[in-house]
Design a protein around this motif. Structure first.
Motif, PDB file in Angstrom:
ATOM      1  N   GLY A   1       0.792  -1.223   0.000  1.00 44.13           N
ATOM      2  CA  GLY A   1       0.000   0.000   0.000  1.00 44.13           C
ATOM      3  C   GLY A   1       0.823   1.271   0.000  1.00 44.13           C
ATOM      4  N   GLU A   2       2.151   1.140  -0.010  1.00 48.41           N
ATOM      5  CA  GLU A   2       3.043   2.292  -0.102  1.00 48.41           C
ATOM      6  C   GLU A   2       4.368   1.829  -0.686  1.00 48.41           C
ATOM      7  OE1 GLU A   2       3.839   3.949   3.753  1.00 48.41           O
ATOM      8  OE2 GLU A   2       4.218   1.995   4.666  1.00 48.41           O
ATOM      9  N   PRO A   3       5.156   2.736  -1.277  1.00 46.04           N
ATOM     10  CA  PRO A   3       6.430   2.353  -1.877  1.00 46.04           C
ATOM     11  C   PRO A   3       7.428   1.886  -0.827  1.00 46.04           C
ATOM     12  CG  PRO A   3       5.688   4.501  -2.684  1.00 46.04           C
ATOM     13  CD  PRO A   3       4.815   4.158  -1.523  1.00 46.04           C
ATOM     14  N   PRO A   4       8.465   1.152  -1.256  1.00 48.36           N
ATOM     15  CA  PRO A   4       9.436   0.620  -0.289  1.00 48.36           C
ATOM     16  C   PRO A   4      10.097   1.680   0.582  1.00 48.36           C
ATOM     17  CG  PRO A   4       9.741  -0.400  -2.441  1.00 48.36           C
ATOM     18  CD  PRO A   4       8.732   0.679  -2.630  1.00 48.36           C
ATOM     19  N   MET A   5      10.508   2.809   0.016  1.00 47.63           N
ATOM     20  CA  MET A   5      11.216   3.807   0.808  1.00 47.63           C
ATOM     21  C   MET A   5      10.278   4.526   1.788  1.00 47.63           C
ATOM     22  SD  MET A   5      14.405   3.519   0.095  1.00 47.63           S
ATOM     23  CE  MET A   5      14.009   1.760   0.045  1.00 47.63           C
ATOM     24  N   ALA A   6       9.011   4.676   1.426  1.00 49.24           N
ATOM     25  CA  ALA A   6       8.044   5.261   2.371  1.00 49.24           C
ATOM     26  C   ALA A   6       7.821   4.306   3.535  1.00 49.24           C
ATOM     27  CB  ALA A   6       6.729   5.555   1.658  1.00 49.24           C
ATOM     28  N   PHE A   7       7.740   3.015   3.219  1.00 48.36           N
ATOM     29  CA  PHE A   7       7.594   2.020   4.271  1.00 48.36           C
ATOM     30  C   PHE A   7       8.807   2.028   5.194  1.00 48.36           C
ATOM     31  CE2 PHE A   7       8.510  -2.209   5.905  1.00 48.36           C
ATOM     32  CZ  PHE A   7       7.317  -2.544   6.519  1.00 48.36           C
ATOM     33  N   LEU A   8       9.997   2.104   4.609  1.00 45.44           N
ATOM     34  CA  LEU A   8      11.221   2.112   5.408  1.00 45.44           C
ATOM     35  C   LEU A   8      11.284   3.338   6.315  1.00 45.44           C
ATOM     36  CD1 LEU A   8      14.024   0.972   6.096  1.00 45.44           C
ATOM     37  CD2 LEU A   8      14.922   2.230   4.111  1.00 45.44           C
ATOM     38  N   THR A   9      10.902   4.494   5.801  1.00 45.33           N
ATOM     39  CA  THR A   9      10.907   5.702   6.624  1.00 45.33           C
ATOM     40  C   THR A   9       9.962   5.563   7.809  1.00 45.33           C
ATOM     41  OG1 THR A   9      11.500   7.132   4.766  1.00 45.33           O
ATOM     42  CG2 THR A   9      10.417   8.181   6.645  1.00 45.33           C
ATOM     43  N   GLY A  10       8.757   5.076   7.542  1.00 40.51           N
ATOM     44  CA  GLY A  10       7.801   4.891   8.634  1.00 40.51           C
ATOM     45  C   GLY A  10       8.303   3.909   9.676  1.00 40.51           C
ATOM     46  N   TRP A  11       8.936   2.831   9.211  1.00 39.72           N
ATOM     47  CA  TRP A  11       9.468   1.821  10.121  1.00 39.72           C
ATOM     48  C   TRP A  11      10.596   2.389  10.970  1.00 39.72           C
ATOM     49  CZ3 TRP A  11       8.503  -2.184  12.744  1.00 39.72           C
ATOM     50  CH2 TRP A  11       9.484  -3.071  13.149  1.00 39.72           C
ATOM     51  N   ARG A  12      11.514   3.117  10.331  1.00 41.90           N
ATOM     52  CA  ARG A  12      12.626   3.708  11.070  1.00 41.90           C
ATOM     53  C   ARG A  12      12.139   4.685  12.136  1.00 41.90           C
ATOM     54  NH1 ARG A  12      16.624   4.975   5.901  1.00 41.90           N
ATOM     55  NH2 ARG A  12      17.930   3.089   6.100  1.00 41.90           N
ATOM     56  N   LEU A  13      11.186   5.533  11.781  1.00 43.13           N
ATOM     57  CA  LEU A  13      10.723   6.541  12.733  1.00 43.13           C
ATOM     58  C   LEU A  13       9.888   5.918  13.845  1.00 43.13           C
ATOM     59  CD1 LEU A  13       9.893   9.469  10.301  1.00 43.13           C
ATOM     60  CD2 LEU A  13      11.910   9.182  11.754  1.00 43.13           C
ATOM     61  N   ALA A  14       9.175   4.834  13.529  1.00 38.95           N
ATOM     62  CA  ALA A  14       8.440   4.133  14.584  1.00 38.95           C
ATOM     63  C   ALA A  14       9.398   3.512  15.583  1.00 38.95           C
ATOM     64  CB  ALA A  14       7.549   3.049  13.968  1.00 38.95           C
ATOM     65  N   LEU A  15      10.447   2.882  15.068  1.00 38.86           N
ATOM     66  CA  LEU A  15      11.449   2.317  15.965  1.00 38.86           C
ATOM     67  C   LEU A  15      12.140   3.410  16.773  1.00 38.86           C
ATOM     68  CD1 LEU A  15      13.134  -0.379  13.708  1.00 38.86           C
ATOM     69  CD2 LEU A  15      11.528  -0.752  15.575  1.00 38.86           C
ATOM     70  N   ALA A  16      12.435   4.538  16.127  1.00 41.67           N
ATOM     71  CA  ALA A  16      13.079   5.647  16.837  1.00 41.67           C
ATOM     72  C   ALA A  16      12.201   6.138  17.980  1.00 41.67           C
ATOM     73  CB  ALA A  16      13.363   6.788  15.867  1.00 41.67           C
ATOM     74  N   ALA A  17      10.918   6.269  17.714  1.00 43.56           N
ATOM     75  CA  ALA A  17      10.014   6.737  18.761  1.00 43.56           C
ATOM     76  C   ALA A  17       9.980   5.775  19.936  1.00 43.56           C
ATOM     77  CB  ALA A  17       8.608   6.924  18.187  1.00 43.56           C
ATOM     78  N   ASP A  18      10.032   4.476  19.636  1.00 46.21           N
ATOM     79  CA  ASP A  18      10.022   3.493  20.715  1.00 46.21           C
ATOM     80  C   ASP A  18      11.339   3.534  21.489  1.00 46.21           C
ATOM     81  OD1 ASP A  18       8.213   1.625  21.833  1.00 46.21           O
ATOM     82  OD2 ASP A  18       9.495  -0.006  21.179  1.00 46.21           O
ATOM     83  N   LEU A  19      12.461   3.634  20.778  1.00 44.76           N
ATOM     84  CA  LEU A  19      13.769   3.695  21.446  1.00 44.76           C
ATOM     85  C   LEU A  19      13.908   4.944  22.306  1.00 44.76           C
ATOM     86  CD1 LEU A  19      16.031   2.499  18.495  1.00 44.76           C
ATOM     87  CD2 LEU A  19      15.638   1.274  20.640  1.00 44.76           C
ATOM     88  N   LEU A  20      13.307   6.033  21.884  1.00 46.24           N
ATOM     89  CA  LEU A  20      13.410   7.285  22.640  1.00 46.24           C
ATOM     90  C   LEU A  20      12.709   7.202  23.989  1.00 46.24           C
ATOM     91  CD1 LEU A  20      12.854   9.786  19.713  1.00 46.24           C
ATOM     92  CD2 LEU A  20      14.897   9.687  21.163  1.00 46.24           C
ATOM     93  N   ARG A  21      11.855   6.199  24.168  1.00 44.89           N
ATOM     94  CA  ARG A  21      11.185   6.021  25.457  1.00 44.89           C
ATOM     95  C   ARG A  21      12.125   5.456  26.506  1.00 44.89           C
ATOM     96  NH1 ARG A  21       6.184   2.374  24.065  1.00 44.89           N
ATOM     97  NH2 ARG A  21       5.692   2.742  26.247  1.00 44.89           N
ATOM     98  N   GLU A  22      13.275   4.915  26.075  1.00 40.13           N
ATOM     99  CA  GLU A  22      14.230   4.338  27.012  1.00 40.13           C
ATOM    100  C   GLU A  22      15.113   5.444  27.573  1.00 40.13           C
ATOM    101  OE1 GLU A  22      15.624   0.665  26.298  1.00 40.13           O
ATOM    102  OE2 GLU A  22      13.854   0.078  25.178  1.00 40.13           O
ATOM    103  N   PRO A  23      15.187   5.584  28.886  1.00 46.17           N
ATOM    104  CA  PRO A  23      15.846   6.753  29.488  1.00 46.17           C
ATOM    105  C   PRO A  23      17.333   6.858  29.219  1.00 46.17           C
ATOM    106  CG  PRO A  23      15.248   5.125  31.178  1.00 46.17           C
ATOM    107  CD  PRO A  23      14.611   4.686  29.909  1.00 46.17           C
ATOM    108  N   ASP A  24      18.030   5.764  28.929  1.00 46.68           N
ATOM    109  CA  ASP A  24      19.486   5.811  28.784  1.00 46.68           C
ATOM    110  C   ASP A  24      19.957   6.029  27.344  1.00 46.68           C
ATOM    111  OD1 ASP A  24      19.777   5.387  31.495  1.00 46.68           O
ATOM    112  OD2 ASP A  24      19.804   3.206  31.279  1.00 46.68           O
ATOM    113  N   THR A  25      19.045   6.163  26.412  1.00 45.98           N
ATOM    114  CA  THR A  25      19.455   6.364  25.024  1.00 45.98           C
ATOM    115  C   THR A  25      19.642   7.850  24.733  1.00 45.98           C
ATOM    116  OG1 THR A  25      17.160   6.456  24.290  1.00 45.98           O
ATOM    117  CG2 THR A  25      18.240   4.318  24.218  1.00 45.98           C
ATOM    118  N   THR A  26      20.465   8.139  23.725  1.00 44.35           N
ATOM    119  CA  THR A  26      20.635   9.508  23.240  1.00 44.35           C
ATOM    120  C   THR A  26      20.036   9.599  21.845  1.00 44.35           C
ATOM    121  OG1 THR A  26      22.758   9.080  22.188  1.00 44.35           O
ATOM    122  CG2 THR A  26      22.793   9.699  24.534  1.00 44.35           C
ATOM    123  N   ILE A  27      19.748  10.817  21.415  1.00 45.31           N
ATOM    124  CA  ILE A  27      19.201  10.994  20.071  1.00 45.31           C
ATOM    125  C   ILE A  27      20.218  10.535  19.031  1.00 45.31           C
ATOM    126  CG2 ILE A  27      18.351  12.684  18.403  1.00 45.31           C
ATOM    127  CD1 ILE A  27      17.207  14.233  20.784  1.00 45.31           C
TER     128      ILE A  27
END
Length: 306
Positions: free
Chosen positions: A244-270
């Motif tokens: 339902g979306e091109p490969p690079m759009a899917f990859l961007t959404g996946w990367r940013l979703a993972l980033a948002a989840d990782l940012l919830r961990e207190p010991d990680t940096t941007i």
């Protein structure tokens, strides 16, 4: 971790609201708590769940309903029964005309209802989800799912009335297992979203798994096509048709979703998160994150860690 595993890894109850309801007809509950996700397990008797504007759905014994909020809905012994109780945000209970019901229907440890001998028993668990992976789960679900609950319902039924050390943690984990079992069963049906069905495609599924497993790699459509043994145009066309979306759009959404989840961990940096999800610098991640989510990574983290 593939996308389904990440979605199912998202719900992790921490002191989730859990309640056993014992009810005798006539009864009806108007749920207006605005919870993003709730789980209702039918232990005995039967219930009807009615989303506003839709036909009521029967919930027989042994079945579990998963409702996606924040829109209200009604749970009742019969579709025609008028609500006697309204559940507001914060799990505050009142009559339809606004009179509080705090304490008046308590029946013991995590137990509530209108009759201690009532033939209808429900177990209700409510999640307050945070993070983009959780939002992706919510976006992938319909407003109502009904699936068999299996052996987890008796376990949760036994544990919910106990008042022992560590009981909250036990209940949280059992609620997680019940929810994951129901969602996994649902995702295995034809109702599942296109990206899930695409995972079984020998070309698109392989490309998705490569992006899932190595989001930091500098993927291009050409690189993916070479890995799966098809032309760039063929992969782009087939991927878009199935997902339902091109490969690079899917990859961007996946990367940013993972980033948002990782940012919830207190010991990680941007910076460390940016590297893990394929962005060359904190600035590049911040720009993409704000464009998609409307807030900066710092703002997202501050909200998630409250």
């Amino acid at each position: 971790m593939d996308q389904l595993a990440a979605l199912l890894d998202g719900p992790r109850a921490r002191g989730a609201f859990l309640l056993r309801s014992v009810l005798a007809p006539p009864w009806a509950l108007r749920i207006q708590d605005e919870a993003p996700l709730s789980v209702i397990a039918q232990v005995s008797g039967e219930s009807w769940i009615a989303l506003d504007g839709r036909a009521p759905v029967r919930l027989p014994p042994g079945e579990v309903a998963v409702t996606r909020g924040p829109e209200p809905y009604t749970v009742a012994d019969h579709p025609g029964t008028e609500p006697q109780v309204v559940i507001h945000p914060g799990q505050h209970c009142a009559t339809p005309d606004g009179r509080p019901l705090t304490g008046t229907m308590d029946l013991g440890v995590r137990t509530w209802g209108n009759d201690p001998d009532g033939g209808t028993v429900l177990l209700t668990g409510t999640y307050n989800l945070e993070g983009a992976v959780s939002r992706r789960l919510l976006e992938a679900l319909p407003r109502l799912i009904v699936q068999p609950g299996g052996p987890i319902i008796p376990l949760l039924t036994d544990e919910i009335v106990k008042d022992e050390p560590g009981q909250e943690a036990v209940l949280d984990r059992l609620l997680d297992v019940l929810l994951i079992a129901v969602l996994r069963a649902w995702f295995a049906t034809h109702e599942a979203p296109g990206w899930f069905r695409a995972m079984s495609d020998p070309v698109v599924g392989r490309a998705m798994r490569m992006m899932h497993n190595d989001p930091a790699r500098p993927w291009t459509v050409a690189a993916l096509a070479a890995e799966v043994g098809v032309s760039r145009a063929s992969l782009a066309r087939r991927f878009t048709e199935l997902v339902g979306e091109p490969p690079m759009a899917f990859l961007t959404g996946w990367r940013l979703a993972l980033a948002a989840d990782l940012l919830r961990e207190p010991d990680t940096t941007i910076g460390s998160v940016a590297r893990k999800v394929g962005y060359g610098s904190p600035f590049a991640l911040s720009a993409a994150f704000k464009r998609v989510h409307g807030v900066s990574p710092q703002e997202h983290r501050a909200g998630a860690l409250l």
